[in-house]
Design an enzyme around this catalytic site. Structure first.
Site, PDB file in Angstrom:
ATOM      1  N   HIS A 149       0.846  -1.192   0.000  1.00 12.22           N
ATOM      2  CA  HIS A 149       0.000   0.000   0.000  1.00 12.22           C
ATOM      3  C   HIS A 149       0.879   1.240   0.000  1.00 12.22           C
ATOM      4  O   HIS A 149       2.117   1.145   0.091  1.00 12.22           O
ATOM      5  CB  HIS A 149      -0.973  -0.013   1.185  1.00 12.22           C
ATOM      6  CG  HIS A 149      -0.339   0.068   2.528  1.00 12.22           C
ATOM      7  ND1 HIS A 149       0.495  -0.910   3.041  1.00 12.22           N
ATOM      8  CD2 HIS A 149      -0.415   1.021   3.515  1.00 12.22           C
ATOM      9  CE1 HIS A 149       0.883  -0.580   4.258  1.00 12.22           C
ATOM     10  NE2 HIS A 149       0.357   0.599   4.564  1.00 12.22           N
ATOM     11  N   HIS A 180       1.257   3.877   2.068  1.00 12.45           N
ATOM     12  CA  HIS A 180       1.754   4.585   3.234  1.00 12.45           C
ATOM     13  C   HIS A 180       3.277   4.565   3.159  1.00 12.45           C
ATOM     14  O   HIS A 180       3.885   3.546   2.815  1.00 12.45           O
ATOM     15  CB  HIS A 180       1.267   3.945   4.528  1.00 12.45           C
ATOM     16  CG  HIS A 180      -0.130   4.367   4.894  1.00 12.45           C
ATOM     17  ND1 HIS A 180      -0.934   3.625   5.721  1.00 12.45           N
ATOM     18  CD2 HIS A 180      -0.858   5.461   4.538  1.00 12.45           C
ATOM     19  CE1 HIS A 180      -2.107   4.242   5.877  1.00 12.45           C
ATOM     20  NE2 HIS A 180      -2.086   5.351   5.149  1.00 12.45           N
ATOM     21  N   ASP A 224       5.852   4.308   5.001  1.00 12.50           N
ATOM     22  CA  ASP A 224       6.740   3.333   5.637  1.00 12.50           C
ATOM     23  C   ASP A 224       6.795   2.010   4.888  1.00 12.50           C
ATOM     24  O   ASP A 224       7.546   1.108   5.270  1.00 12.50           O
ATOM     25  CB  ASP A 224       6.327   3.102   7.103  1.00 12.50           C
ATOM     26  CG  ASP A 224       4.882   2.681   7.272  1.00 12.50           C
ATOM     27  OD1 ASP A 224       4.009   3.199   6.553  1.00 12.50           O
ATOM     28  OD2 ASP A 224       4.602   1.833   8.144  1.00 12.50           O
ATOM     29  N   HIS A 225       6.026   1.911   3.800  1.00 13.48           N
ATOM     30  CA  HIS A 225       6.051   0.688   3.001  1.00 13.48           C
ATOM     31  C   HIS A 225       6.584   0.903   1.586  1.00 13.48           C
ATOM     32  O   HIS A 225       6.782  -0.078   0.869  1.00 13.48           O
ATOM     33  CB  HIS A 225       4.654   0.064   2.938  1.00 13.48           C
ATOM     34  CG  HIS A 225       4.210  -0.486   4.258  1.00 13.48           C
ATOM     35  ND1 HIS A 225       4.252  -1.829   4.569  1.00 13.48           N
ATOM     36  CD2 HIS A 225       3.736   0.138   5.372  1.00 13.48           C
ATOM     37  CE1 HIS A 225       3.819  -2.011   5.805  1.00 13.48           C
ATOM     38  NE2 HIS A 225       3.503  -0.828   6.316  1.00 13.48           N
ATOM     39  N   HIS A 253      -7.349  -1.812   5.858  1.00 15.18           N
ATOM     40  CA  HIS A 253      -6.523  -0.743   6.390  1.00 15.18           C
ATOM     41  C   HIS A 253      -7.179   0.599   6.071  1.00 15.18           C
ATOM     42  O   HIS A 253      -8.252   0.647   5.456  1.00 15.18           O
ATOM     43  CB  HIS A 253      -5.117  -0.856   5.801  1.00 15.18           C
ATOM     44  CG  HIS A 253      -4.075  -0.073   6.546  1.00 15.18           C
ATOM     45  ND1 HIS A 253      -4.018  -0.005   7.914  1.00 15.18           N
ATOM     46  CD2 HIS A 253      -3.024   0.677   6.096  1.00 15.18           C
ATOM     47  CE1 HIS A 253      -3.006   0.744   8.277  1.00 15.18           C
ATOM     48  NE2 HIS A 253      -2.385   1.185   7.192  1.00 15.18           N
ATOM     49  N   HIS A 286       6.153  -5.328  12.201  1.00 15.19           N
ATOM     50  CA  HIS A 286       5.540  -3.997  12.106  1.00 15.19           C
ATOM     51  C   HIS A 286       5.274  -3.448  13.498  1.00 15.19           C
ATOM     52  O   HIS A 286       4.196  -2.961  13.814  1.00 15.19           O
ATOM     53  CB  HIS A 286       4.246  -4.059  11.284  1.00 15.19           C
ATOM     54  CG  HIS A 286       3.774  -2.725  10.792  1.00 15.19           C
ATOM     55  ND1 HIS A 286       2.839  -1.970  11.452  1.00 15.19           N
ATOM     56  CD2 HIS A 286       4.109  -2.002   9.698  1.00 15.19           C
ATOM     57  CE1 HIS A 286       2.614  -0.855  10.795  1.00 15.19           C
ATOM     58  NE2 HIS A 286       3.385  -0.846   9.717  1.00 15.19           N
TER      59      HIS A 286
END
Length: 305
Positions: free
Chosen positions: A62, A64, A66-67, A142, A270
């Site tokens: 996805h 976001h 941090d990914h 999410h 995570h």
């Protein structure tokens, strides 16, 4: 053939001193698959002596940061080092637009081709297949469109017992025996029974990656019995309300899902930066599903045949 998962990053939205943003590397034989690419991923690849030019598939769960914030940098380094091999990139709608805009204003002309594959994060669907594996999306719940990924080895051939094979068999007949068929004569009668001249094939391995998500039981049929399940475990159960509000899971919830899915092993990660010591998260999960391990950076988990 190896089937190994290396953890490159295991922190949630805020990185901590010794934990980077989410990234994993799944090696299946000579094929390297990068799963998510948080900030600092290419530095982690260098730290663990992984040649990033060998990566052939990248799967982003996805959008976001941090990914995927490490992705433009990694792709740029591949460019600077004159990569020529094409690269498959899988991710939700918007990823191709973001990267195209990034390279447009940087004046970057990549010397290699990126094959963008936009995935539907709301369904379980096969998105990749080669002679060895298949990859399916796993719908997550999410705050934005998000999916996990299910990697499965294809069925392997049976083993021929050379001492029991009749000498008259032809190469095509031997192939049919390896794939579980009997050999028939011209009249359609069984000439050689498969079970009498072969043994069971090696185990076909599987790995399910469940990225950021609330506890979600409707994926149970999709991940049932997998050899290794990774499930985000951002919080301890005393913060279940916080987990629900932020569309994340607790270690207890991850373990409950693993138990109900009858998986063989669970890997949790995570982690919120609030947890300096991860022992309580591991203990909480193991109380429900004993065969649980932490996604510790640098750790390699092998799945045996």
């Amino acid at each position: 053939m190896d089937f190994e998962l290396k953890i490159l990053g295991s922190s949630s939205a805020t990185p901590s001193f010794d934990r980077h943003h989410t990234a994993q590397l799944l090696a299946i034989g000579n094929q390297l698959n990068l799963i998510d690419c948080g900030e600092g991923t290419q530095m982690q690849l260098m730290r663990y002596k992984v040649k990033h030019q060998r990566i052939c598939n990248i799967f982003i769960s996805h959008l976001h940061g941090d990914h995927y914030f490490g992705l433009p940098g990694l792709l740029s380094t591949m460019h600077l080092q004159q990569r020529t091999a094409p690269l498959n990139l899988f991710g939700p709608k918007g990823l191709a637009e973001i990267l195209t805009l990034q390279f447009k204003y940087a004046g970057t002309q990549l010397p290699y081709k990126i094959n963008f594959h936009e995935v539907d994060t709301t369904v379980c669907r096969k998105i990749f297949e080669d002679k060895t594996i298949t990859v399916h999306t796993l719908p997550m719940q999410h705050r934005i469109n998000c999916c996990g990924y299910l990697f499965k080895e294809k069925q392997k051939p049976r083993h021929l017992l050379k001492s029991k094979l009749p000498a008259f068999l032809t190469p095509p007949q031997l192939v049919r025996l390896k794939w579980g068929e009997d050999v028939l004569d011209e009249a359609g009668q069984v000439l050689v029974r498969n079970v009498e001249v072969t043994t069971e094939p090696k185990h076909s391995r599987s790995y399910a990656y469940c990225s950021d998500t609330k506890y979600k039981e409707d994926i149970l049929p999709m991940i049932k019995g997998v050899d290794l399940l990774y499930h985000e475990s951002t919080f301890l159960s005393d913060m279940t309300q916080r987990a629900d509000y932020t569309f994340h899971s607790t270690a207890q919830q991850a373990a409950t899902l693993a138990l109900k899915a009858q998986v063989k092993r669970l890997l949790i990660g995570h982690f919120s930066a609030r947890y300096k010591d991860l022992t309580p998260l591991l203990a909480e999960a193991q109380a429900v599903f004993p065969n649980t391990n932490l996604a510790v950076e640098g750790k390699t988990i092998s799945v045996l045949e």
